[in-house]
Design an enzyme around this catalytic site. Sequence first.
Site, PDB file in Angstrom:
ATOM      1  N   TRP A   1      -2.075   2.011  12.830  1.00 50.76           N
ATOM      2  CA  TRP A   1      -2.120   0.621  12.369  1.00 50.76           C
ATOM      3  C   TRP A   1      -0.781   0.177  11.789  1.00 50.76           C
ATOM      4  CZ3 TRP A   1      -1.520  -1.745   7.568  1.00 50.76           C
ATOM      5  CH2 TRP A   1      -1.968  -3.061   7.460  1.00 50.76           C
ATOM      6  N   ASP A   2      -0.205   0.966  10.887  1.00 50.20           N
ATOM      7  CA  ASP A   2       1.035   0.516  10.244  1.00 50.20           C
ATOM      8  C   ASP A   2       2.219   0.580  11.201  1.00 50.20           C
ATOM      9  OD1 ASP A   2       0.717   3.237  10.209  1.00 50.20           O
ATOM     10  OD2 ASP A   2       1.321   3.518   8.127  1.00 50.20           O
ATOM     11  N   THR A   3       2.227   1.548  12.124  1.00 49.17           N
ATOM     12  CA  THR A   3       3.277   1.560  13.147  1.00 49.17           C
ATOM     13  C   THR A   3       3.209   0.294  13.983  1.00 49.17           C
ATOM     14  OG1 THR A   3       3.315   3.977  13.292  1.00 49.17           O
ATOM     15  CG2 THR A   3       4.155   2.755  15.183  1.00 49.17           C
TER      16      THR A   3
ATOM     17  N   TYR B   1       0.847  -1.192   0.000  1.00 52.93           N
ATOM     18  CA  TYR B   1       0.000   0.000   0.000  1.00 52.93           C
ATOM     19  C   TYR B   1       0.884   1.244   0.000  1.00 52.93           C
ATOM     20  CZ  TYR B   1       0.535   2.066   4.658  1.00 52.93           C
ATOM     21  OH  TYR B   1       1.031   2.719   5.748  1.00 52.93           O
TER      22      TYR B   1
END
Length: 643
Positions: free
Chosen positions: A228-230, A136
């Site tokens: 979320w991605d962290t 993404y």
Amino acid sequence: MDGPRDGSGRDSAPRPHATESGVRADGGDAADGDVAADRGGPEAVSVSVVLPAYNEADTIEATVETTLRTLASFLAPGSFEVIVAEDGCADRTPEIADRLAAEDDRVRHFHSDERLGRGGALERAFEAADGDVLVYFDTDLATDMRHLEELIERVRSDEADVATGSRWIPGNVADRPPKRGVPSRVYNGLVRTLLRSDLRDHQCGFKAFSREAFDDLKTEVEDDHWFWDTEMLVRAQRRGFAVAEFPVEWTPKGDTKVDLVRDVFGMGSQIVRTFWQLSVRPRLSRRVGIVAGAVLALVALVLMTQYIDFETVLTEVGDADLALVGAAAVIYVLSWPLRGYRYRDILAELGYHERVGFLTGAVFISQTGNLVFPARAGDLIRAYVVKARRGIPYPSGFASLAAERVFDLLTITSMAGVVLIGYTATGQTAELARTITGAEGAGRVAVIVALGVGLVALAAVVGIALSARSDRDFVRALVYRVSTDSYADFVAGVVGRFVDDLQTVAGTRRGFSRVGAASVAVWTLDVVTALLVLAAFQPELPLVELVAVSFFAVSVGNLAKVLPLSPGGVGLYEGAFTLLVVGLTPLSAELALGAAVLDHAVKNLVTVIGGYASMLGLNVSLTTAVEETREVREHGEEAPELD
């Protein structure tokens, strides 16, 4: 509305109000088999690129075209797909994405009627994607697309399980405006320090995951928005997955704003939550909890020495009339069944009917927790006790406790206000003001805190009363003045539920009068306890003056304890009590300080004895209760029943 479906006709993980174009529940005409045939079957797709989109009508078409063109430059035809993960958009993004999916079988569109959050939208799309490499990046294409091949190949070649671009690798630092760069550096520094991450940049919107890594981590990652991605990166490192970070050329697109609710409360709270789960909770045990409680008690004593001259205190206490001190303890004990009656009436307004004896024990336990744990964590224990022993849901437990606290604040603020009016009428206000402004240290801090808390309490009550008379959602309107982010929705929802529950408790004459009268009785006995302790020092004051100063000093002292600046309010209560007694009477500072310490000690001793007796009777552990309530606040899960 149906959940999203992929090109093979299989159902992906269901999400509320979500559909995929090509199998739209609102009338799309593409058949499942046709979509699969056009793609050559899901097994032909090895790379899935997800574009998270929220109100991207101006850019989404160009972004999709650029993405397809870049992928086609280094991947074989039919081996990739582009998924627009459209997240409850309010503009034309859904229509544009539908058209793109209809025109090009390499494009898929996932629509959600409601905001899922960036993380929620990505996770939903990844679950339904066909590829083994899941990618993404942000739709503004801030990261130069020439890095896309490297991002994908890092994972496709098995060099890494997770790959992420970085704007902060030394020697390749992106030129970012201070409004973006400073918060980013602070944020990444906190993640590296508290969560022990080896990465430089956790929020660059340019990442890839292997299917294995994603499937393994998705059940552990709890945030569904900006964190979320962290959290994926941090947990991937903790699980031993290979994480590759490489420098990218990044150009800021458009403007951004530092969102107070999201960035300070949202992201910050998620860092703290993850730190607790990864670094603190695994080390907790009953033995550790006991030791921690003892250490906190010791810290409280050390804090006390910063404000109190113990030699002076011991001298004054030694001269006190022990009979009056004993009478004060008896009076304070009598206030506890009244607390149980009041809590019974609060729960009754919410539809729960329990015995006074049990509820008195629950109040004892939670107040004992406040003497041991910092930040008034003991307040949460009561919700755990009534849930575990009587099945009262956590939201109702938290709401009942909040209602009790509001009545407490309103009562002691009113008491202090009435006495202050009396002092004004007798011309002592100027002397009181000179005493406060001329004081230093804990006393002055405590009184200032008390005044602030009192004003906030009155403003909150007025606001709640006004909102009850209006159909307008004042809470949400106020929060939206600060932020319109999904975290703002969360905060507005929490505050809104609190206001609704409080209005339920105090919204009827019967409920307000019963709970209000009990609150007045509880705090009157609290004041009488302090009055008897002060009288034990033989202050030689007229009775009217003794009563007035006791009411005022106890009210302000308890307002000062509302903010959890020290365990149990140690130091703050004594400071405010001493300052006011000295300022309003001819008594010496040594006598006032001795009375303040002894008064607080008597009350804390009764609380601890009653608390530990209640814990034995109800078989409740303070450390277990605090841990369970933290889990409920973090996960929304039901805590296990007590053995």
